[in-house]
Design a protein around this motif. Structure first.
Motif, short mmCIF file in Angstrom:
data_model
loop_
_atom_site.label_atom_id
_atom_site.label_comp_id
_atom_site.label_asym_id
_atom_site.label_seq_id
_atom_site.Cartn_x
_atom_site.Cartn_y
_atom_site.Cartn_z
N UNK A 115 8.07 4.61 9.35
CA UNK A 115 8.99 4.89 8.23
C UNK A 115 8.92 6.36 7.84
N UNK A 116 7.72 6.89 7.70
CA UNK A 116 7.57 8.29 7.31
C UNK A 116 8.11 9.22 8.38
N UNK A 117 7.82 8.92 9.63
CA UNK A 117 8.25 9.79 10.73
C UNK A 117 9.76 9.82 10.89
N UNK A 118 10.43 8.79 10.38
CA UNK A 118 11.87 8.70 10.57
C UNK A 118 12.67 8.79 9.28
N UNK A 152 -2.27 4.07 5.18
CA UNK A 152 -2.27 5.23 6.06
C UNK A 152 -2.53 4.89 7.52
N UNK A 153 -3.09 3.70 7.78
CA UNK A 153 -3.32 3.28 9.16
C UNK A 153 -2.32 2.22 9.61
N UNK A 154 -1.25 2.06 8.84
CA UNK A 154 -0.23 1.07 9.16
C UNK A 154 0.82 1.72 10.06
N UNK A 155 0.93 1.30 11.33
CA UNK A 155 1.88 1.95 12.25
C UNK A 155 3.34 1.80 11.82
N UNK A 156 3.66 0.71 11.15
CA UNK A 156 5.04 0.53 10.71
C UNK A 156 5.37 1.51 9.57
N UNK A 180 0.81 -1.21 0.00
CA UNK A 180 0.00 0.00 0.00
C UNK A 180 0.85 1.26 0.00
N UNK A 181 0.27 2.32 -0.55
CA UNK A 181 0.85 3.66 -0.46
C UNK A 181 0.51 4.26 0.90
N UNK A 182 1.37 5.12 1.39
CA UNK A 182 1.17 5.67 2.73
C UNK A 182 -0.09 6.52 2.82
N UNK A 183 -0.52 7.14 1.70
CA UNK A 183 -1.69 8.01 1.76
C UNK A 183 -2.98 7.29 1.39
N UNK A 184 -2.89 6.00 1.12
CA UNK A 184 -4.09 5.22 0.75
C UNK A 184 -4.25 4.06 1.73
#
Length: 223
Positions: A19-22, A11-15, A4-8
């Motif tokens: 990745x995005x936060x770091x 988006x509810x995947x904590x892992x 999945x794409x992070x914005x689709x």
């Protein structure tokens, strides 16, 4: 089974959020364009920010100056790549939609890279043929394919002609929500993607990696 794409779907995947936060380092104008694109009902077509950043880093790594993007949508990835290029670099951006590309244009200008973006509003195959006719074979460093899936193989073959040795063709949606594992015979998009995936695996003109980022991303390096 799908990626999945992070914005689709992701988006509810904590892992993936981790990745995005770091890792995500998004130019302020790029972030604004992403947020504007999320207002559109077809935002699933936008390249995932984590994938776009990865491709921009790859373009920097190979010191790309000449890039082709086949499929622009609102121009989020166009902007990301243009920001990664030197001031005399160029992205030949291929699309047929005035409405969607007009969303991106003010952001390209705000980021100060609109002079690097050569938008061609016509069928991408025509643009690729125009470039070949102009003598540009073997001169492009990086080419991104993300348009209509039934033409993926045509885009690939023409892109390979335009690419320099050592250049990269990046192909989006190669996992297609997992449907490539068992394509329905009447699903022409999935069949086309699966057929190209199998062809690339055998193609001795390139070296190859298929990555589980976004909706699946293949890197083909011209030998």
């Amino acid at each position: 089974m799908s990626i999945s794409k992070s914005h689709c779907g992701g988006k509810d995947n904590p892992l993936l959020e981790y990745v995005l936060n770091h890792s995500l380092r998004e130019h302020p104008v790029l972030k604004k364009l992403r947020q504007r694109t999320m207002e559109d009902s077809w935002n699933i077509m936008m390249v995932a920010c984590e994938q776009s950043q990865f491709m921009a880093n790859m373009a920097k790594l190979i010191k790309a100056k000449k890039v082709i993007e086949i499929g622009v949508y609102t121009g989020y990835n166009t902007l990301s790549i243009a920001l990664a290029l030197p001031d005399d670099g160029v992205v030949v951006a291929c699309d047929i939609s005035v409405i969607y590309t007009n969303i991106g244009k003010p952001f390209w200008k705000e980021a100060g890279v609109d002079h690097k973006i050569d938008l061609r509003l016509q069928p991408a195959l025509k643009t690729l043929d125009d470039l070949l006719a102009a003598g540009d074979a073997g001169t492009f460093d990086f080419i991104f394919i993300d348009a209509d899936k039934v033409n993926y193989d045509n885009y690939y073959e023409k892109s390979l002609q335009l690419l320099r040795i050592g250049g990269i063709i990046a192909i989006d949606n190669v996992l297609w929500g997992g449907k490539v594992v068992n394509p329905a015979p009447d699903d022409l998009d999935t069949v086309a993607i699966d057929k190209l995936n199998k062809k690339l695996h055998r193609d001795t003109r390139i070296s190859l990696s298929m990555l589980t980022v976004g909706d699946g991303l293949t890197f083909a390096v011209k030998l």
